[in-house]
Design an enzyme around this catalytic site. Structure first.
Site, PDB file in Angstrom:
ATOM      1  N   ALA A  88      -4.564   2.031  62.966  1.00  0.00           N
ATOM      2  CA  ALA A  88      -5.291   0.945  63.628  1.00  0.00           C
ATOM      3  C   ALA A  88      -6.538   1.399  64.370  1.00  0.00           C
ATOM      4  O   ALA A  88      -7.142   0.606  65.101  1.00  0.00           O
ATOM      5  CB  ALA A  88      -4.342   0.231  64.601  1.00  0.00           C
ATOM      6  N   HIS A 112      -8.359  -1.035  71.079  1.00  0.00           N
ATOM      7  CA  HIS A 112      -8.306   0.413  71.320  1.00  0.00           C
ATOM      8  C   HIS A 112      -9.710   0.923  71.642  1.00  0.00           C
ATOM      9  O   HIS A 112     -10.646   0.680  70.885  1.00  0.00           O
ATOM     10  CB  HIS A 112      -7.778   1.152  70.090  1.00  0.00           C
ATOM     11  CG  HIS A 112      -6.440   0.674  69.613  1.00  0.00           C
ATOM     12  ND1 HIS A 112      -5.269   0.971  70.262  1.00  0.00           N
ATOM     13  CD2 HIS A 112      -6.101  -0.084  68.551  1.00  0.00           C
ATOM     14  CE1 HIS A 112      -4.255   0.428  69.617  1.00  0.00           C
ATOM     15  NE2 HIS A 112      -4.736  -0.225  68.572  1.00  0.00           N
TER      16      HIS A 112
END
Length: 258
Positions: free
Chosen positions: A122, A210
């Protein structure tokens, strides 16, 4: 390239559809390893694959590489056996927080001359981190992950809350389903004992975010990745699924980038 897939969940089904149904060039999934053959029998006719419940039979089938699309336990239990016969792509990278497993896998790679490819999952920026650390001159790597609060804590909150702050080695122990990204980042750079991690529960977001910060002799870099969920399964990152397909394509393509 002939592919064997371990698992039949959301990521595996993404691969079945994108590779077999849409006929990706020079890629084909032939074999699937599952625990319950009857439960997934429909996959054989839908995607023209063969199901196996015995690992040796699966590894001896018509495949060149194994894709793990299951979980950390699967990696721990099966990868050492797989590497004696086949190359492997791993998505449940949190398994490598176990230094004993990492050492065993490293030894098997040397002994049997098979490869392990770690999908970026991811996040991104791993190529820059590896290049920047080619001379061992990266000083600091920090990962800040924000997730919808309800996915991390049961109690309802009205403002963001830091639920973990420390090193990647501890993050994966406390949040094994949420911190795979911290381990792949660690393996690309400073290691699990020196990669800084913050995990934030945020009630005001509905996607995982993130942020990666890297500092070293090369300069500084910051990446922010906001993940859309896989349409078929909101608990799975769309980018994580795509990263496996991207890895397969890069392996299969002779013109290498990075």
């Amino acid at each position: 390239m002939k592919i064997g897939v371990i698992g039949a969940g959301a990521i595996a089904n993404f691969l079945f559809e994108k590779i077999n149904e849409q006929q990706q060039e020079n890629l084909r999934i032939n074999s699937v390893f599952v625990r319950n053959k009857e439960k997934y029998k429909h996959l054989e006719s839908k995607y023209a694959v063969n199901l196996y419940t015995e690992l040796d039979e699966f590894l001896d089938s018509d495949i060149d590489i194994v894709v793990e699309a299951a979980n950390i336990t699967t990696v721990e239990c099966l990868l050492p056996t797989i590497l004696k016969k086949k190359d492997a792509i791993v998505i449940s990278i949190g398994a490598f927080a176990d230094s004993t497993l990492l050492a065993e896998v490293s030894n098997l790679i040397s002994e049997y001359k098979n490869n392990v490819y770690l999908s970026s999952g991811a996040i991104g920026g791993l190529d820059l981190l590896q290049n920047a650390h080619a001379l061992g001159t990266v000083d600091k790597v920090t990962l800040t992950t924000r997730k919808p609060a309800k996915t991390l804590i049961e109690k309802e909150i009205t403002s963001e809350r830091v639920v973990f702050e420390g090193k990647a080695v501890d993050a994966i122990k406390l949040f094994p389903r949420n911190m795979n990204v911290s381990i792949v980042l660690s393996l690309a750079g400073l290691g699990i004992d020196f990669t800084n991690v913050r995990l934030i529960a945020d009630p005001h977001i509905d996607k995982n975010i993130h942020q990666i910060e890297i500092v070293g002799d090369f300069g500084e870099a910051t990446f922010t990745i906001t993940n859309n969920p896989l349409p078929e399964n909101p608990r799975t990152s769309y980018l994580a699924a795509m990263s496996i397909l991207g890895t397969l394509k890069r392996i299969n393509y002779n013109f290498k980038i990075g």
